[in-house]
Design a protein around this motif. Structure first.
Motif, PDB file in Angstrom:
ATOM      1  N   THR A 264       0.818  -1.215   0.000  1.00 39.50           N
ATOM      2  CA  THR A 264       0.000   0.000   0.000  1.00 39.50           C
ATOM      3  C   THR A 264       0.850   1.262   0.000  1.00 39.50           C
ATOM      4  O   THR A 264       0.583   2.198  -0.754  1.00 39.50           O
ATOM      5  CB  THR A 264      -0.937   0.001   1.223  1.00 39.50           C
ATOM      6  N   PHE A 265       1.887   1.287   0.835  1.00 41.27           N
ATOM      7  CA  PHE A 265       2.633   2.530   1.013  1.00 41.27           C
ATOM      8  C   PHE A 265       3.935   2.619   0.218  1.00 41.27           C
ATOM      9  O   PHE A 265       4.542   3.681   0.169  1.00 41.27           O
ATOM     10  CB  PHE A 265       2.911   2.771   2.498  1.00 41.27           C
ATOM     11  N   THR A 266       4.375   1.515  -0.405  1.00 42.05           N
ATOM     12  CA  THR A 266       5.619   1.604  -1.173  1.00 42.05           C
ATOM     13  C   THR A 266       5.473   1.210  -2.632  1.00 42.05           C
ATOM     14  O   THR A 266       6.343   1.530  -3.428  1.00 42.05           O
ATOM     15  CB  THR A 266       6.744   0.737  -0.547  1.00 42.05           C
ATOM     16  N   VAL A 267       4.415   0.515  -2.981  1.00 42.19           N
ATOM     17  CA  VAL A 267       4.252   0.066  -4.362  1.00 42.19           C
ATOM     18  C   VAL A 267       3.093   0.789  -5.044  1.00 42.19           C
ATOM     19  O   VAL A 267       3.241   1.304  -6.147  1.00 42.19           O
ATOM     20  CB  VAL A 267       4.039  -1.471  -4.421  1.00 42.19           C
ATOM     21  N   ASP A 268       1.946   0.844  -4.391  1.00 41.40           N
ATOM     22  CA  ASP A 268       0.738   1.425  -4.978  1.00 41.40           C
ATOM     23  C   ASP A 268       0.791   2.947  -4.877  1.00 41.40           C
ATOM     24  O   ASP A 268       0.316   3.544  -3.920  1.00 41.40           O
ATOM     25  CB  ASP A 268      -0.499   0.884  -4.258  1.00 41.40           C
ATOM     26  N   GLU A 269       1.377   3.561  -5.883  1.00 39.18           N
ATOM     27  CA  GLU A 269       1.543   5.020  -5.871  1.00 39.18           C
ATOM     28  C   GLU A 269       0.238   5.773  -6.106  1.00 39.18           C
ATOM     29  O   GLU A 269       0.187   6.987  -5.930  1.00 39.18           O
ATOM     30  CB  GLU A 269       2.577   5.432  -6.913  1.00 39.18           C
ATOM     31  N   SER A 270      -0.823   5.069  -6.507  1.00 41.47           N
ATOM     32  CA  SER A 270      -2.088   5.749  -6.775  1.00 41.47           C
ATOM     33  C   SER A 270      -2.752   6.229  -5.491  1.00 41.47           C
ATOM     34  O   SER A 270      -3.425   7.254  -5.488  1.00 41.47           O
ATOM     35  CB  SER A 270      -3.042   4.824  -7.538  1.00 41.47           C
ATOM     36  N   GLN A 271      -2.582   5.497  -4.399  1.00 45.52           N
ATOM     37  CA  GLN A 271      -3.219   5.883  -3.138  1.00 45.52           C
ATOM     38  C   GLN A 271      -2.391   6.885  -2.347  1.00 45.52           C
ATOM     39  O   GLN A 271      -2.905   7.875  -1.859  1.00 45.52           O
ATOM     40  CB  GLN A 271      -3.453   4.651  -2.262  1.00 45.52           C
ATOM     41  N   PHE A 272      -1.104   6.583  -2.191  1.00 47.21           N
ATOM     42  CA  PHE A 272      -0.233   7.400  -1.348  1.00 47.21           C
ATOM     43  C   PHE A 272       1.078   7.647  -2.091  1.00 47.21           C
ATOM     44  O   PHE A 272       2.048   6.915  -1.915  1.00 47.21           O
ATOM     45  CB  PHE A 272       0.029   6.692  -0.014  1.00 47.21           C
ATOM     46  N   PRO A 273       1.123   8.690  -2.935  1.00 44.02           N
ATOM     47  CA  PRO A 273       2.331   8.927  -3.723  1.00 44.02           C
ATOM     48  C   PRO A 273       3.537   9.208  -2.828  1.00 44.02           C
ATOM     49  O   PRO A 273       3.451  10.035  -1.921  1.00 44.02           O
ATOM     50  CB  PRO A 273       1.969  10.138  -4.582  1.00 44.02           C
ATOM     51  N   PRO A 274       4.631   8.499  -3.040  1.00 40.15           N
ATOM     52  CA  PRO A 274       5.815   8.672  -2.199  1.00 40.15           C
ATOM     53  C   PRO A 274       6.345  10.100  -2.233  1.00 40.15           C
ATOM     54  O   PRO A 274       6.309  10.749  -3.282  1.00 40.15           O
ATOM     55  CB  PRO A 274       6.834   7.710  -2.798  1.00 40.15           C
ATOM     56  N   GLY A 275       6.840  10.542  -1.107  1.00 43.46           N
ATOM     57  CA  GLY A 275       7.435  11.874  -1.046  1.00 43.46           C
ATOM     58  C   GLY A 275       6.532  12.947  -1.595  1.00 43.46           C
ATOM     59  O   GLY A 275       6.986  13.831  -2.316  1.00 43.46           O
ATOM     60  N   GLU A 276       5.252  12.852  -1.246  1.00 44.69           N
ATOM     61  CA  GLU A 276       4.252  13.814  -1.718  1.00 44.69           C
ATOM     62  C   GLU A 276       4.240  13.897  -3.238  1.00 44.69           C
ATOM     63  O   GLU A 276       3.972  14.934  -3.820  1.00 44.69           O
ATOM     64  CB  GLU A 276       4.496  15.191  -1.096  1.00 44.69           C
TER      65      GLU A 276
ATOM     66  N   GLN B 262       6.784  13.672  -5.253  1.00 46.53           N
ATOM     67  CA  GLN B 262       7.974  14.293  -5.832  1.00 46.53           C
ATOM     68  C   GLN B 262       8.996  13.289  -6.336  1.00 46.53           C
ATOM     69  O   GLN B 262       9.906  13.647  -7.080  1.00 46.53           O
ATOM     70  CB  GLN B 262       8.654  15.197  -4.797  1.00 46.53           C
ATOM     71  N   ILE B 263       8.889  12.026  -5.905  1.00 47.42           N
ATOM     72  CA  ILE B 263       9.918  11.049  -6.227  1.00 47.42           C
ATOM     73  C   ILE B 263       9.297   9.663  -6.211  1.00 47.42           C
ATOM     74  O   ILE B 263       8.419   9.382  -5.402  1.00 47.42           O
ATOM     75  CB  ILE B 263      11.088  11.153  -5.208  1.00 47.42           C
ATOM     76  N   LYS B 264       9.730   8.804  -7.125  1.00 46.33           N
ATOM     77  CA  LYS B 264       9.285   7.415  -7.127  1.00 46.33           C
ATOM     78  C   LYS B 264       9.931   6.691  -5.943  1.00 46.33           C
ATOM     79  O   LYS B 264      11.058   6.992  -5.570  1.00 46.33           O
ATOM     80  CB  LYS B 264       9.698   6.725  -8.419  1.00 46.33           C
ATOM     81  N   TYR B 265       9.199   5.740  -5.397  1.00 44.35           N
ATOM     82  CA  TYR B 265       9.734   5.026  -4.238  1.00 44.35           C
ATOM     83  C   TYR B 265      10.905   4.139  -4.641  1.00 44.35           C
ATOM     84  O   TYR B 265      10.833   3.370  -5.589  1.00 44.35           O
ATOM     85  CB  TYR B 265       8.663   4.162  -3.560  1.00 44.35           C
ATOM     86  N   ASN B 266      11.986   4.282  -3.916  1.00 41.25           N
ATOM     87  CA  ASN B 266      13.151   3.407  -4.010  1.00 41.25           C
ATOM     88  C   ASN B 266      13.714   3.364  -2.595  1.00 41.25           C
ATOM     89  O   ASN B 266      14.182   4.382  -2.079  1.00 41.25           O
ATOM     90  CB  ASN B 266      14.170   3.969  -5.001  1.00 41.25           C
ATOM     91  N   GLY B 267      13.628   2.212  -1.968  1.00 41.04           N
ATOM     92  CA  GLY B 267      14.028   2.089  -0.567  1.00 41.04           C
ATOM     93  C   GLY B 267      15.440   2.558  -0.291  1.00 41.04           C
ATOM     94  O   GLY B 267      15.695   3.274   0.680  1.00 41.04           O
ATOM     95  N   SER B 268      16.378   2.195  -1.143  1.00 44.61           N
ATOM     96  CA  SER B 268      17.770   2.609  -0.933  1.00 44.61           C
ATOM     97  C   SER B 268      17.921   4.119  -1.068  1.00 44.61           C
ATOM     98  O   SER B 268      18.637   4.750  -0.282  1.00 44.61           O
ATOM     99  CB  SER B 268      18.693   1.908  -1.930  1.00 44.61           C
ATOM    100  N   ASP B 269      17.244   4.699  -2.052  1.00 44.46           N
ATOM    101  CA  ASP B 269      17.311   6.158  -2.224  1.00 44.46           C
ATOM    102  C   ASP B 269      16.707   6.872  -1.019  1.00 44.46           C
ATOM    103  O   ASP B 269      17.294   7.821  -0.486  1.00 44.46           O
ATOM    104  CB  ASP B 269      16.563   6.592  -3.486  1.00 44.46           C
ATOM    105  N   PHE B 270      15.533   6.415  -0.591  1.00 49.81           N
ATOM    106  CA  PHE B 270      14.853   7.064   0.535  1.00 49.81           C
ATOM    107  C   PHE B 270      15.701   6.981   1.803  1.00 49.81           C
ATOM    108  O   PHE B 270      15.866   7.965   2.524  1.00 49.81           O
ATOM    109  CB  PHE B 270      13.485   6.427   0.789  1.00 49.81           C
TER     110      PHE B 270
END
Length: 148
Positions: free
Chosen positions: A18-30, A32-40
């Motif tokens: 829900t919070f790291t893959v499905d960007e439609s519900q909760f877009p990462p970093g408001e 501003q950025i696609k989710y990448n665990g190492s980057d975050f």
């Protein structure tokens, strides 16, 4: 305990998706950025430890220095991190967030807090403090290096 662990694993999988893959519900970093665990995690570490070295990040993440080098190079290319040569050694570098990196790291933090507020709302008010206390207890048992 095995049944409880299975139920917990299922719940964690749902939350991660829900919070790291499905960007439609909760877009990462408001958004501003696609989710990448190492980057975050790298941005978060540099935000909390400005001037750190890539080796510090590798130790924190528990990954090979070459992996961190790839992450750092990617974040520098995106103008979120910058390298500065250390005065003590021209071959050694310190890492800092750029102004844009500060903005993105702040957005990641705000999104994380917002997501947690949504999750906590599911619980009755009187259960929230104990839940957070117990979750912190679990997290601290697995924390490496004392910083998250």
């Amino acid at each position: 305990m095995a049944k409880a662990a299975e139920e917990m694993a299922d719940a964690i999988r749902v939350l991660l998706r829900t919070f790291t893959v499905d960007e439609s519900q909760f877009p990462p970093g408001e958004g501003q950025i696609k989710y990448n665990g190492s980057d975050f995690q790298t941005l978060r570490f540099v935000q909390r430890c400005p001037g750190c070295r890539p080796a510090d990040i590798a130790a924190f993440l528990g990954v090979a220095p070459t992996t961190v080098q790839s992450v750092v190079d990617r974040l520098i290319k995106r103008e979120l991190l910058e390298r500065r040569r250390r005065e003590t050694s021209k071959r050694d570098v310190s890492l800092f967030l750029t102004p844009q990196g500060e903005d993105v790291a702040g957005a990641i933090d705000r999104q994380d807090v917002s997501n947690c507020q949504l999750m906590l709302r599911v619980l009755p008010t009187e259960e929230r403090a104990d839940f957070v206390k117990n979750l912190n207890k679990i997290a601290r048992a697995f924390e490496v290096g004392g910083k998250s």
